[in-house]
Design a protein around this motif. Structure first.
Motif, short mmCIF file in Angstrom:
data_model
loop_
_atom_site.label_atom_id
_atom_site.label_comp_id
_atom_site.label_asym_id
_atom_site.label_seq_id
_atom_site.Cartn_x
_atom_site.Cartn_y
_atom_site.Cartn_z
N VAL A 68 0.85 -1.19 0.00
CA VAL A 68 0.00 0.00 0.00
C VAL A 68 0.89 1.24 0.00
CG1 VAL A 68 -1.77 1.32 1.23
CG2 VAL A 68 -1.83 -1.19 1.27
N LEU A 69 0.58 2.17 -0.88
CA LEU A 69 1.21 3.49 -0.87
C LEU A 69 0.14 4.49 -0.44
CD1 LEU A 69 3.15 3.34 -4.27
CD2 LEU A 69 4.00 2.78 -1.98
N ASP A 70 0.28 5.03 0.76
CA ASP A 70 -0.74 5.93 1.31
C ASP A 70 -0.26 7.37 1.20
OD1 ASP A 70 -3.06 6.76 2.50
OD2 ASP A 70 -2.43 6.29 4.54
N GLU A 71 -1.18 8.26 0.78
CA GLU A 71 -0.87 9.69 0.61
C GLU A 71 0.34 9.87 -0.31
OE1 GLU A 71 -1.21 12.29 3.90
OE2 GLU A 71 -3.09 11.41 4.55
N ALA A 72 0.20 9.28 -1.48
CA ALA A 72 1.31 9.28 -2.44
C ALA A 72 1.71 10.69 -2.86
CB ALA A 72 0.92 8.45 -3.68
N ASP A 73 0.75 11.60 -2.99
CA ASP A 73 1.11 12.97 -3.39
C ASP A 73 1.93 13.67 -2.32
OD1 ASP A 73 -1.08 13.02 -1.70
OD2 ASP A 73 -2.18 14.55 -2.82
N GLU A 74 1.68 13.36 -1.05
CA GLU A 74 2.51 13.93 0.02
C GLU A 74 3.94 13.40 -0.07
OE1 GLU A 74 1.85 16.19 2.19
OE2 GLU A 74 -0.32 16.39 2.08
N MET A 75 4.07 12.12 -0.39
CA MET A 75 5.42 11.55 -0.54
C MET A 75 6.16 12.19 -1.71
SD MET A 75 5.13 7.57 0.66
CE MET A 75 3.65 7.01 -0.17
N LEU A 76 5.41 12.52 -2.76
CA LEU A 76 6.01 13.23 -3.88
C LEU A 76 6.50 14.61 -3.44
CD1 LEU A 76 6.55 13.59 -6.95
CD2 LEU A 76 4.19 14.42 -7.15
N ASP A 77 5.65 15.33 -2.69
CA ASP A 77 6.01 16.67 -2.22
C ASP A 77 7.25 16.65 -1.33
OD1 ASP A 77 3.87 17.72 -3.57
OD2 ASP A 77 2.57 17.92 -1.82
N LEU A 78 7.41 15.57 -0.55
CA LEU A 78 8.53 15.48 0.38
C LEU A 78 9.80 14.92 -0.28
CD1 LEU A 78 6.58 14.20 3.51
CD2 LEU A 78 7.69 16.43 3.26
N GLY A 79 9.73 14.63 -1.57
CA GLY A 79 10.91 14.16 -2.29
C GLY A 79 11.21 12.68 -2.14
N PHE A 80 10.18 11.89 -1.77
CA PHE A 80 10.40 10.47 -1.52
C PHE A 80 10.20 9.58 -2.75
CE2 PHE A 80 9.21 11.24 3.16
CZ PHE A 80 10.54 11.23 3.54
N LEU A 81 9.84 10.16 -3.88
CA LEU A 81 9.50 9.32 -5.03
C LEU A 81 10.63 8.37 -5.44
CD1 LEU A 81 6.97 8.90 -6.66
CD2 LEU A 81 7.84 10.50 -8.37
N PRO A 82 11.90 8.82 -5.49
CA PRO A 82 12.98 7.87 -5.83
C PRO A 82 13.05 6.70 -4.84
CG PRO A 82 13.76 10.13 -6.03
CD PRO A 82 12.42 10.20 -5.37
N ASP A 83 12.88 6.99 -3.54
CA ASP A 83 12.88 5.91 -2.55
C ASP A 83 11.73 4.94 -2.78
OD1 ASP A 83 15.08 7.00 -1.38
OD2 ASP A 83 14.07 7.76 0.41
N ILE A 84 10.55 5.48 -3.12
CA ILE A 84 9.38 4.64 -3.37
C ILE A 84 9.65 3.70 -4.54
CG2 ILE A 84 6.96 4.65 -4.09
CD1 ILE A 84 7.35 5.61 -1.28
N GLU A 85 10.21 4.25 -5.60
CA GLU A 85 10.48 3.42 -6.78
C GLU A 85 11.49 2.32 -6.46
OE1 GLU A 85 11.66 6.31 -9.64
OE2 GLU A 85 9.59 6.80 -10.22
N ARG A 86 12.47 2.60 -5.64
CA ARG A 86 13.45 1.57 -5.25
C ARG A 86 12.78 0.49 -4.41
NH1 ARG A 86 18.42 4.85 -2.80
NH2 ARG A 86 19.34 2.75 -2.59
N ILE A 87 11.89 0.89 -3.52
CA ILE A 87 11.17 -0.11 -2.71
C ILE A 87 10.29 -0.97 -3.60
CG2 ILE A 87 9.35 -0.38 -0.97
CD1 ILE A 87 10.50 2.15 0.41
N LEU A 88 9.61 -0.36 -4.56
CA LEU A 88 8.73 -1.11 -5.45
C LEU A 88 9.48 -2.15 -6.27
CD1 LEU A 88 6.43 1.82 -6.61
CD2 LEU A 88 5.66 -0.28 -5.51
N ARG A 89 10.74 -1.87 -6.55
CA ARG A 89 11.54 -2.84 -7.31
C ARG A 89 12.11 -3.95 -6.43
NH1 ARG A 89 12.77 2.12 -10.18
NH2 ARG A 89 11.97 1.93 -12.33
N MET A 90 11.97 -3.79 -5.11
CA MET A 90 12.49 -4.80 -4.18
C MET A 90 11.43 -5.81 -3.75
SD MET A 90 14.78 -2.21 -1.84
CE MET A 90 15.71 -3.41 -0.90
N VAL A 91 10.16 -5.51 -4.01
CA VAL A 91 9.09 -6.42 -3.59
C VAL A 91 8.71 -7.32 -4.77
CG1 VAL A 91 8.21 -4.83 -1.85
CG2 VAL A 91 7.31 -4.73 -4.18
N PRO A 92 8.11 -8.49 -4.51
CA PRO A 92 7.75 -9.41 -5.59
C PRO A 92 6.80 -8.76 -6.60
CG PRO A 92 7.60 -10.50 -3.46
CD PRO A 92 7.80 -9.05 -3.17
#
Length: 447
Positions: A171-195
């Motif tokens: 689950v990615l909750d409040e995705a636009d807030e994560m974008l605003d905080l500059g977390f998008l690169p971290d999110i993409e790395r996490i998404l590539r680590m899960v099945p």
């Protein structure tokens, strides 16, 4: 991509009851143990976002939920997540919820723990600002659900303390807030680590381009559910807004009288700076009010102490900066006060959206300094508020008392007879080993 929209004007229910014509959680096939836990919390019927999300998510389909905080989205993803867990598990995380802030992390953890209390589910919170050791120990002890902020999750995953190889629900909750905080690169790395073979649910108040790209890249044929046609419109209908042109030297006295308004319950006061947040909170305490501050110069223990005291009612006034308040969602906030004017219309909407939620009404008060009037006019025009000229207002102005229902004999101090709350000191502060005092730098490292 399928899409469903809901008319927000039909949403008239209270904060936990759900809409009276919506199905119950039991009607939608939710596990009896979850239904029982929700019922004990007074939750039986679904909100709109839940009514549309649950049938799809319970089948394991990918979902995009467009809804702002306060519309019931946590259970929209939390109930399917809990129901699809294999319990008892082997201790390796099966579900991962990524959130933008520590405060939202704790809140989602609490909501899921309450909903899953009869399932024997092990839930842990992972976020920055506290020592790694306790979080690593929690993971090694075995967990089913991990809820965390991107930076700390990525740190622990890269150190191989967090195993993501068996995640079946993400689950990615409040995705636009994560974008605003500059977390998008971290999110993409996490998404590539899960099945790749997993269920993914993404929730966001708005859908800017990068979030849509993220959804198209990492979700499989998602259904887009939009729970309200317009965030600002929904807020305007439920929240009475007042805008006053106030002198900075008179603001403390003015605020003290506003806080004695008839029907005032939990109140959030917003400032632009950490220093002002602490100064306002200290001044209110000196005037007899039960207030606490939340800002970046406080250590994690002090921040959580303030939030617990606010949620439990030991303090009824929380003074916060915009960054520190991200993700804070507390039921029963009746008043929002913009002590310092927001920078733009988006910040204004986020601030006053803390009240007037889930069918309840609220009051929003904005204080505009003389030199801020042009900026306020831009916000008013952008949001269609039709309030371009704030009324010149002092702590003695008759219209202030009339507008807000302030007793005529109210002074700048809370009467002794009304000082009934326990205050911040009544809430214990956990020692996370990183306490910081006012005036020092905020918590370092990733969130």
């Amino acid at each position: 991509m399928r899409r469903f929209d809901i008319d927000p004007n039909n949403h008239t229910a209270g904060p936990v009851a759900g809409k009276p014509d919506n199905p119950t959680f039991a009607d939608l096939g939710v596990h009896p143990d979850i239904v029982r836990a929700l019922s004990e919390s007074g939750i039986e019927r679904t909100f709109d976002i839940q009514a549309l999300t649950l049938p799809l998510a319970l089948r394991g389909e990918d979902v995009i939920g467009q809804a702002r905080t306060g519309t019931g989205k946590t259970l929209g993803f939390g109930v399917p997540l809990l129901q699809r867990l294999a319990t008892p598990g082997d201790g390796t995380p099966q579900a991962l919820v990524v959130v933008p802030t520590r405060e939202l992390c704790l809140q989602v953890s609490q909501d899921l723990a309450e909903a899953g209390k009869y399932l024997g589910v092990r839930i842990t919170s992972i976020y920055g600002g506290r020592p790694y050791e306790s979080q690593i120990q929690s993971l090694r002890s075995g967990v089913d659900v991990v809820i965390g902020t991107p930076g700390r999750l990525l740190d622990l995953a890269e150190q191989r303390n967090l195993v993501l190889g068996k995640i079946s629900t993400l689950v990615l909750d409040e995705a636009d807030e994560m974008l605003d905080l500059g977390f998008l690169p971290d999110i993409e790395r996490i998404l590539r680590m899960v099945p790749e073979d997993r269920q993914t649910m993404l929730f966001s108040a708005t859908m800017p381009g990068p979030i849509l790209t993220l959804a198209r890249t990492f979700l499989r044929q998602p259904t887009h559910i939009r729970a309200e046609a317009g965030e600002t419109g929904a807020i305007h209908e439920r929240t009475t807004q007042f805008v006053y042109r106030a002198h900075s030297l008179d603001k403390p006295e003015l605020i003290a009288k506003v806080l004695q308004a008839e029907g005032r319950g939990l109140t959030m006061i917003f400032t632009r700076t950490k220093r002002t947040a602490q100064k306002v909170a200290d001044d209110l305490v000196e005037r007899g009010f039960a207030a606490a501050a939340v800002h970046g110069d406080l250590g994690q223990g002090a921040r959580e102490q303030a939030l617990r005291a606010f949620r439990s009612g030991k303090v009824d006034i929380l003074v916060a900066t915009d960054v520190a308040a991200r993700g804070i969602d507390v039921e029963g906030v009746t008043h929002v006060i913009n002590y310092q004017m927001p920078e733009d219309e988006k910040t204004y909407v986020h601030r006053i959206g803390r009240t007037g939620r889930a069918g309840r009404t609220g009051v929003a008060i904005t204080l505009v300094d003389w030199d801020e009037v042009p900026r306020w006019k831009l916000i008013s025009d952008e949001l269609g508020l039709d309030m371009p000229e704030p009324v010149e207002t002092y702590s003695t102005s008759k219209h202030l008392f009339t507008d807000l229902g302030i007793p005529e004999d109210a002074t700048g101090r809370l009467p002794l007879s009304k000082r009934t709350r326990a205050g911040l000191a009544a809430e214990d502060e956990e020692d996370f080993g990183d306490r910081r005092r006012r005036g020092r730098t905020g918590v370092s490292g990733r969130r």
